[in-house]
Structure formats: C-alpha cells, structure tokens
Scaffold this active site. Sequence first.
Site, PDB file in Angstrom:
ATOM      1  N   ASP A 187       5.383  -7.176   2.343  1.00 16.27           N
ATOM      2  CA  ASP A 187       4.536  -7.608   1.230  1.00 16.27           C
ATOM      3  C   ASP A 187       5.379  -8.004   0.028  1.00 16.27           C
ATOM      4  O   ASP A 187       6.281  -7.249  -0.368  1.00 16.27           O
ATOM      5  CB  ASP A 187       3.641  -6.447   0.779  1.00 16.27           C
ATOM      6  CG  ASP A 187       2.184  -6.686   1.065  1.00 16.27           C
ATOM      7  OD1 ASP A 187       1.767  -7.853   1.156  1.00 16.27           O
ATOM      8  OD2 ASP A 187       1.460  -5.686   1.198  1.00 16.27           O
ATOM      9  N   SER A 214       0.838  -1.206   0.000  1.00 17.34           N
ATOM     10  CA  SER A 214       0.000   0.000   0.000  1.00 17.34           C
ATOM     11  C   SER A 214       0.869   1.250   0.000  1.00 17.34           C
ATOM     12  O   SER A 214       0.389   2.337  -0.313  1.00 17.34           O
ATOM     13  CB  SER A 214      -0.942   0.008   1.212  1.00 17.34           C
ATOM     14  OG  SER A 214      -0.218  -0.194   2.412  1.00 17.34           O
ATOM     15  N   GLU A 231      -9.362  -9.379   3.694  1.00 18.69           N
ATOM     16  CA  GLU A 231      -9.621  -7.968   3.377  1.00 18.69           C
ATOM     17  C   GLU A 231     -10.939  -7.802   2.645  1.00 18.69           C
ATOM     18  O   GLU A 231     -11.225  -8.526   1.680  1.00 18.69           O
ATOM     19  CB  GLU A 231      -8.482  -7.373   2.511  1.00 18.69           C
ATOM     20  CG  GLU A 231      -8.812  -5.933   2.099  1.00 18.69           C
ATOM     21  CD  GLU A 231      -7.653  -5.115   1.558  1.00 18.69           C
ATOM     22  OE1 GLU A 231      -6.512  -5.612   1.535  1.00 18.69           O
ATOM     23  OE2 GLU A 231      -7.911  -3.955   1.169  1.00 18.69           O
TER      24      GLU A 231
END
Length: 273
Positions: free
Chosen positions: A88, A50, A187
């Site tokens: 990530d 993100s 999510e």
Amino acid sequence: MSVHSQTTRVSIPQIMHCKGERKIAALTSYTAPFARLLDESLDFILVGDSTAMVGYGLPNTLSITADQMAAHAGAVVRSTSHACVLVDMPFGSYQESPARAFVNAARMLAISGADGVKLEGGEALAATTRFLVDRGVPVLAHVGLMPQYKNTMGGFKAQGMTDESAERILQDALAHEQAGAFAVVLEGIAEPLARRVTKSLQIPTIGIGASPDCDGQILVTEDILGLSGPRIPKFAKQFADVGAVIRGAVEQYAAEVRAGTFPSLDQCFGVKK
Ligand code: KIV
C-alpha cells in the site's frame, strides 16, 4: 545479483488473466511469520496500510510512513516465494503529484522487492495511476470506501448507496482501468454496484465488503483468525480462533515457568546425561 532471491511468483498478468476464469484469493500480511503461512494458498498478499490500526494500534491509517510500509513489505517478500506481493502507498506518499508518487513507489519497491503498489483514490488519482504504470510500476487501484479519505468522507461508511454516489464510484473504477491499473479493490460498497462495476470492467475487481460476484476477495488476516478483538467488521468472517490457541499456550507457558517445570534440563546446554 539481485538482493531479492529469484522466485516463480504469481505475476501481475496471471492475476489479470483470472478474470472470468477463476476467483482471486488475497489476504493482508505485514510480517514474516504470517506471510510464510499465507504464501502457498494465495494469489497475492497485500501489505496493507491497515497495519497502522491492526499492527500499531493507531486509530486510523493516516500516520504510517512509506519507510514503515517498505520495511513491512520487505519482511513479507523475504519470507514468501509463491504469492505476488503488493504494498500500500500510505497517505501523503502519492496524493501531491504523480512525480512524487513515482519517487515514493520506486523507493518502496526498491527497498522491499514487492511486485506492485496499491493506491486509494477516485478519478482524480487516475493520472497518478497512468504515470506509475507508464514507468513500470503496476498499480492496484482502490475505490469506494477509502480509509485514507475518512476525514473527507465523514468516517468509515459504506459507499454507493445513492445513484449519484454509485455512478461516481463506477466512473472512478473505469478511470483507473483506462489509466492502466491491473485490478481494482472495491471496498465497502453496495452489492449491486459491486456487481455492476465487475461487469463493466475488463480488469479484475477485488472485493472487501462488496459482492460475491467480484473477481476476487481480500480480507485482513487478523479478522479471519480471531486476532482482531471481540468484534470484526460485518464483511469479514472468522475462519479460526487462533487467538484462543495463543492465549492457551501463553497461559500454559506462564504456569510452567511459575511452577518451575519450564525450562527442564532438556532445554539447557552442557548438561551431562
Ligand atoms: O490496508 C488494507 O489492508 C487494505 C485492504 C484490506 C484492502 O486496503
């Protein structure tokens, strides 16, 4: 001696043991100053891709590289000593093959000193999770709304709203559990489904837009601190307005510079008193 200092961080097994005992608290961080502030309060810090959107102002998470992620993760590891640090795997670094995923994961962990990786993907990626775990790379799986798949999923839409989609997401989570993932991020999925997945798995579920009944929660730090602009996602909650504090400080700094009151002689060298 290792280039990474010895610490007593929260370990992956400790995170797994939280299931049924207490909730797991996690946030994202991409840089040293934030990581330092988050460290003591959290079980794990995710160096999320993100950062492509939050840190680099890109429209999505697809164009960040493994080297960029490793550099951010290194900054977070170097400035923390308590929380487990996960990084990530960015788009394109693991989807081609399990072997390619291992090479990239090992490189990211070697550069950064992070404790494990997160990867987005359904059942099809479970073989990659197995390959990594068998070779010593802890994997946090990520199912449901998967931002890296926004082009195939048709955007950033909540998932699991139909019986068919809910069943698929449950199977995705079960497949990663069977493959050795130590936890699963859920999510943007229907709340009853998040509860069902949490009950069905032996490993912890970490919710973001999922359910209060998940075993833990994660959010993007900038969203909880008022640093994400005027609108935050429905699933986030603003816990402080740090943006207002920063704006106020910068306004005052600029005013003092313009008025000639900063710097004063107190901030200068070689001044005779
Ligand atoms: O990239 C990210 O920050 C994430 C979390 C918010 C789960 O994937």
